[in-house]
Design an enzyme around this catalytic site. Sequence first.
Site, PDB file in Angstrom:
ATOM      1  N   GLU A 196       1.074  -1.223   0.003  1.00 44.80           N
ATOM      2  CA  GLU A 196      -0.318  -0.077  -0.042  1.00 44.80           C
ATOM      3  C   GLU A 196       0.886   1.189   0.037  1.00 44.80           C
ATOM      4  OE1 GLU A 196      -3.792  -1.849   2.539  1.00 44.80           O
ATOM      5  OE2 GLU A 196      -1.735  -1.224   3.442  1.00 44.80           O
ATOM      6  N   GLU A 245       0.379  -7.915  15.335  1.00 47.01           N
ATOM      7  CA  GLU A 245       0.417  -7.610  13.795  1.00 47.01           C
ATOM      8  C   GLU A 245       1.474  -7.190  13.404  1.00 47.01           C
ATOM      9  OE1 GLU A 245      -2.223  -4.984  10.504  1.00 47.01           O
ATOM     10  OE2 GLU A 245      -2.254  -4.324  12.536  1.00 47.01           O
TER      11      GLU A 245
END
Length: 568
Positions: free
Chosen positions: A328, A474
């Site tokens: 991204e 994460e």
Amino acid sequence: MTARPKSLLLAAGLLLTGCHRPNTPPANASAQSPVQLAQAANQAFLSQKTFDPWVLKSSGSHTSIPLYSSTGKYGWLSLGNGAVSQLMQAGDYHNGQLEEQNVASPPSDLGAIQQTLNIYQGAITTERRDEFKRLNPVGMRKPLKWPHLWQTSDVVIDGDAEAQQVTHANLFYLLSSTYPGSTWSIPPMGLSSNAYGGHIFWDADVWMLPALIVQHPDYAKPIVDYRFKLLAQAKKNARAHGSAGAEFPWESADTGREEAPPEFAKERHITADVAFAAWQYYLWTGDAAYLKREGWPLLQATAQYWTSRVTKGTDGKWHIKGVLSPDETAGPVDDDAYTNAVVRYNLQAAARAARLVGQAADPRWPAIAHVLFIPYDKARAIPAENGKPLTDRFAAKQADTLLLLHPLNATYDVATQRKMLDFYAAHTIKEGPAMTSSIEAVVAARLGLAQSSLDAFRDSYRPFERAPWDAFSEKRTTNNVYFLTGMAGCLQSILYGFAGLRVSEAGETPQGTRLAGDGVAALYADPHLPPGWGRLTIKGIRFRGKTLDLTIAPDNKLTINPAPPELG
């Protein structure tokens, strides 16, 4: 609602393994070793004064929290006397925190089926409740006959106790976040935290489903059922943007409308990811009724979408413009390699599904797939991430172009695969999510790079573990737990890398030993165990109506046995 330090957590479930992996690094480890970095992150995590409501601070009791139950939408912990310690609803957040429900007035839509884990015995059952008693969600239950998890569907690693514990933890957390019969998919953090609002991303379709489908297709099915349930809205999304077919949102909730911020809404590979999951589910299960009822409509509508999104270039190839890739940080690009490759997969799968259900495939689907542009860097002789040239300063956020090799299984010779691994492993930032290392482990194992595959596998979990319950974060630099996507990536490293599982379709002949299959699809294993592993056993592999156990010896020789008959 502020975090409750007294709150008890689903993650207490790691006690199901009966042991705790010590976080003390070996004496000869360097000051900056992955083990020590993970240990430092663990200590920082435990020194916090407040936690997300689902994160347990140990009470020291071994009898007060025997059960964790989940319906896929609700989760709760029950005390020894049956009283509720906590009841949470996925995606129900107030002031940035999960909202604890008033258990005196349980929700009316709790559902009839729940999954319960005895977190000290490790026994998981799926049960149909007769009623939801006041202050007792466990209630009166009529247990269904269900195979004991570890007896019939375990992953057993001999010679690496650390990897065994992590694998058991990952399986537990993933299975605890869904249940057979649910029509709700799995958020990145399951029923665990306030991250991402409980919404659904490609995490479920591309990362979690492949990890579940090998042994637990009934637990994987809610992922595809959820997408089918929202197909009508996906068609509305496409029409609103001037496209045909169905456009699935990058960030999806219960409505199926786009919930992502505008800058992320261009991550259009999600529509092909949905098709990938739908086709994978059929290939593994051989469920013809599912294909006709759900799989074909999903594949058809997504393929129709891409026929309206591609543009023909002067080079005679089809191109996809203005998308956001898994990397991204690259921003909107033309011809993202992963997007174009998974679109090609989508179009080819739709054409094959049409034949199987007796429908006419759009002739444009295979024609577009055949000449869909995949960017290529001539200087390095590898696929490029997008239409821009690769440079030595290139740095991706996470595994992106390597996804062409797994899970898409694009055909490249061994030399090209090795060059892809070498370049992209060196040009992906270390601050990204864990799945990068998981993919590198799969690719390295398939290439026979034993030590590299083990190093990548360990890097896919060691910096992300948070003691003492293997709470998977994460990122290395955060405490954003329990990140099921990363856990699923670790499982994929074992299933598709070390065990070398791979599904082939008619006409394909992958390397390895054929385990099961028919005229439509076959399952092969081409194992490459990492150094130090004495043996790997995968119990309860389920493929197109057959169940088997696979044992891999240190010399990579296979033993295939019929699995024990399921109970009931």
